[in-house]
Enzyme design. Sequence first.
Site, mmCIF file in Angstrom:
data_model
loop_
_atom_site.group_PDB
_atom_site.id
_atom_site.type_symbol
_atom_site.label_atom_id
_atom_site.label_comp_id
_atom_site.label_asym_id
_atom_site.label_seq_id
_atom_site.Cartn_x
_atom_site.Cartn_y
_atom_site.Cartn_z
ATOM 1 N N ARG A 171 0.855 -1.190 0.000
ATOM 2 C CA ARG A 171 0.000 0.000 0.000
ATOM 3 C C ARG A 171 0.891 1.241 0.000
ATOM 4 N NH1 ARG A 171 -1.952 -3.492 4.047
ATOM 5 N NH2 ARG A 171 -4.057 -4.327 3.668
ATOM 6 N N LYS A 195 -1.751 -2.342 8.114
ATOM 7 C CA LYS A 195 -2.854 -1.791 8.894
ATOM 8 C C LYS A 195 -2.812 -2.329 10.317
ATOM 9 C CE LYS A 195 -6.141 -0.876 5.166
ATOM 10 N NZ LYS A 195 -7.499 -1.148 4.643
ATOM 11 N N HIS A 266 -3.042 2.310 -6.076
ATOM 12 C CA HIS A 266 -3.636 1.040 -5.657
ATOM 13 C C HIS A 266 -3.857 0.093 -6.838
ATOM 14 C CE1 HIS A 266 -4.753 -0.476 -1.748
ATOM 15 N NE2 HIS A 266 -5.792 -1.104 -2.265
ATOM 16 N N ARG A 269 -1.230 -2.387 -6.881
ATOM 17 C CA ARG A 269 -1.478 -3.467 -5.909
ATOM 18 C C ARG A 269 -2.476 -4.474 -6.491
ATOM 19 N NH1 ARG A 269 -1.379 -4.683 -0.266
ATOM 20 N NH2 ARG A 269 -3.410 -5.194 0.641
ATOM 21 N N HIS A 292 -3.897 -9.403 3.889
ATOM 22 C CA HIS A 292 -5.334 -9.507 4.138
ATOM 23 C C HIS A 292 -5.603 -10.453 5.303
ATOM 24 C CE1 HIS A 292 -6.449 -8.305 -0.269
ATOM 25 N NE2 HIS A 292 -6.202 -7.264 0.493
ATOM 26 N N TYR A 301 -9.805 -11.156 -6.407
ATOM 27 C CA TYR A 301 -8.845 -11.166 -7.507
ATOM 28 C C TYR A 301 -8.975 -12.414 -8.378
ATOM 29 C CZ TYR A 301 -6.799 -7.236 -5.060
ATOM 30 O OH TYR A 301 -6.622 -6.021 -4.451
#
Length: 335
Positions: A171, A195, A266, A269, A292, A301
């Site tokens: 990110r 995150k 993004h 990514r 994730h 995806y």
Amino acid sequence: MTTERRDLRGLNVPGLWDVVGNTAWAPILDEYQKHLTSIRQLATPTIRNYMNDLAAFMRFQAETGSLDKIKSPDRRQLRSYLAFLASNGYEKASISRKLTALRTFFRWMQETGKVDRNDTDMVAAPRQAKRLPYVVSEAEIERLLMAPDTSTTLGLRDRALLELIYASGMRVSEINSLNIADVDLKSRECRVFGKGAKQRIVLLGETAAQWAEKYLNASRPKLATRRSQEALFLNKLGGRLSTRSIQETVKRNALKSGLDANFHTHILRHSFATHLLNGGADLRVVQDLLGHESPSTTQIYTHVSAEQARKVYLRAHPGTNLQRRAPRRKDHNTL
């Protein structure tokens, strides 16, 4: 809460504090903001988004005369809130996000004993069609990577930056926070703080590692000053390259390479994940590399890969382009 105190936080949340004013909500929102910062350790843009989403609820409270009551909204009030958002032009995706932010907030309110009950889980978010992430082809990525002029100091930095983002799927906030010590060019690994300050290891391809090494040897020393410290990517003044500058660098080179004007960081990514799956990578591996928590987040995806495969098939397979006619029936009366 004073304006000076808010500015020190570095957050710009239009209208929130004007709405809550000196009501009992002000110290609660102040405490919640501290919780997001120090306990959950969320990035500043994420905290700003949470508080912006709560601002819409506070405006609804003010308009319905409920701002002076510190309690969890019941099902009826929540439905009215969703209707309020829809009538103010919010799209379904925005309404869902604001409802999620409200649920998170009132779960915290209940956990900290500020409300006795929490009914926010009793109302479903509006259904919305799943949007597939936008990805670009490997050929388009190649054009993007070739766009910077690597004979210049900043061009070499930009090439290394683009290579690292695409090779790792990081990110923009993760790239921004990278330090030299986080990158091991020998093992071609990167230590990333994602995150919630969760740490993970991402991998770098040989090409990305080579460009990173060129940047560190030839470009970064020319940019570095006393204030540079350990930041990996530097701006022309020697400071850490900001997330805004990273986004602008990606967009500038995307335009230079002929990509869409709306191309953003993004998308690199998204393309990283999709290209890995197209190449046969295991879904769980891609999930770990992206950071994730749930495989369902990465699952999107696989839909992108399937949709791309379908488009390629329809475009390339000769049988899909033939106008086939039904065989003529034989006339049994003619021999």
